[in-house]
Design an enzyme around this catalytic site. Sequence first.
Site, short mmCIF file in Angstrom:
data_model
loop_
_atom_site.label_atom_id
_atom_site.label_comp_id
_atom_site.label_asym_id
_atom_site.label_seq_id
_atom_site.Cartn_x
_atom_site.Cartn_y
_atom_site.Cartn_z
N LYS A 75 -30.77 30.06 -16.47
CA LYS A 75 -29.46 29.41 -16.62
C LYS A 75 -29.48 28.59 -17.91
O LYS A 75 -30.49 27.93 -18.22
CB LYS A 75 -29.24 28.51 -15.40
CG LYS A 75 -27.87 27.87 -15.30
CD LYS A 75 -27.75 27.08 -14.00
CE LYS A 75 -26.38 26.48 -13.79
NZ LYS A 75 -26.26 25.75 -12.51
N SER A 150 -22.27 27.11 -9.88
CA SER A 150 -22.17 27.23 -11.32
C SER A 150 -23.17 28.21 -11.94
O SER A 150 -22.99 28.60 -13.08
CB SER A 150 -22.37 25.86 -11.95
OG SER A 150 -23.65 25.34 -11.66
N SER A 174 -24.94 25.20 -6.32
CA SER A 174 -24.83 26.14 -7.45
C SER A 174 -25.85 27.26 -7.52
O SER A 174 -25.73 28.14 -8.36
CB SER A 174 -24.87 25.37 -8.77
OG SER A 174 -23.60 24.84 -9.02
N1 GLN Z 1 -19.68 23.34 -6.96
C1 GLN Z 1 -20.28 22.06 -7.03
C2 GLN Z 1 -19.65 21.25 -8.12
O1 GLN Z 1 -18.74 21.72 -8.70
C3 GLN Z 1 -21.76 22.20 -7.21
C4 GLN Z 1 -22.19 22.39 -8.60
C5 GLN Z 1 -23.68 22.51 -8.75
O2 GLN Z 1 -24.41 22.64 -7.78
N2 GLN Z 1 -24.12 22.40 -9.98
O3 GLN Z 1 -20.05 20.17 -8.40
#
Ligand code: GLN
Length: 481
Positions: A75, A150, A174
Amino acid sequence: MTTARDISKSVRDGNATAVDTAKSALNAIAEQDEELGAFVCVCEEHALAQAERIDAMAADERKKLSLAGVPIALKDNICTEFAPTTCASKILDTFKPPYSAHVTEKLVDAGAIIVGKTNLDEFAMGSSTENSAKCITRNPWDRDRVPGGSSGGSAVSVASGMTPIALGSDTGGSIRQPASLTGVVGLKPTYGRVSRYGLVAFGSSLDQIGPFARTVEDAALLLNVIAGADSRDSTCVSADVDDYVASLSEPITGKKIGIAREYFGEGLADGTRKQVEAALDKLRELGAETVEIKLPLTKYGIACYYLIATAEASSNLARYDGVHYGHRSQDAGDIVEMYSASREEGFGPEVKRRIMLGTYALSSGYYDAYYLRAMKVRTLLRRDLENAFAKVDVICSPVTPDTAFKIGEKSSDPLAMYLADVYTITANLAGIPAMSVPCGFDGAGLPVGLQLMGPAFSEAMLLNVAHQYQIYTNHHERVPS
Ligand code: GLN
């Protein structure tokens, strides 16, 4: 399907070269990624140089590498000295880190070949990878749909077979949510199990790096490499690391699986419910016992998470000021204008929304009412889980309320997007490990994931249960066309 386990065995045994395995991943990316948009950067030169290094090693040295010649994608919020790390943000568009993350070093030492950096929601803020300033990432099961986020790019790299494994980060789901939406395995380790050194911070008390793979066994193999102490991250624990592969084959007879009604309530799509319930039946067939538990505070998770995560993000993102890193506005008159214009030009709308929310929650007069209160609720949520784990070994639930949605469908409604994180954020707030394992397909043929949560440092047990489930079913053998 070629697994990381098989690739590394072939390279170790001299039946394949690392250059060939690297080239085949690079070719797959060249063929598929224009359409899928999983990668923001392909590190061809670095990958081939690493592969040549492995091929040139003495055979006994190569035999020691647990990921010999295995292509992997990272990532793009994980620092790599040899490639830019942009967090899919304009503000870091030109940033090349002066050092590599702890996990990057561990992978190189284990013989893995880092073939590229993957797309994400800007600074990991989002659940669809649509908040990227780079490109749209498409779900290989239906290219009009999001892959989740994400860590959407890492999930797609694995789901489409471009790389057998990948790393993501999970602050509120994410890793698990995109794993669920693309039909692969994703694991968020216990907070502190994997060093965050060199992971660009989002919510520092929630962030963890973790593996994506097609098989649970590959996820275990990858966790073996990245878990463990690192003095450069003071929250990284020095507790012994289990051999996550060694315990996979144990039977799960007698394991107690907790099922909380709060995770099966209103808003859960029928197609998802059906597959998750079928998975629970399979676990019972394998000898596990299901037990009803109560997690009454689950409903406060979203509010609590979106206060803490945004508060920490607003603080972490203060460092992007046009001076230390990345983008600097060219049209500002004085320094204050320069700070403000650099941030205005460099950050996308979702990141700005979170910085504003977080700054407000931390501001004088509101700190006690919002941030501090959220931290107190967090403690209660953690206790809720501790009580549950006094009675059960694992808690099973859906990962997401529904399968992958259409690209653009939720972009104008950030709240709807936030609410869909309801099943994943508790594990981050409590710091416990949690994973997603593919458990079937809904009526539209889209993948569904089963979430398994366990007490702190119970990764070996979670992987064991997930592996036994996976080899008893065959969901992971189906691949997108
Ligand atoms: N979907 C969650 C957010 O928008 C989690 C994001 C993540 O785990 N980086 O914060």
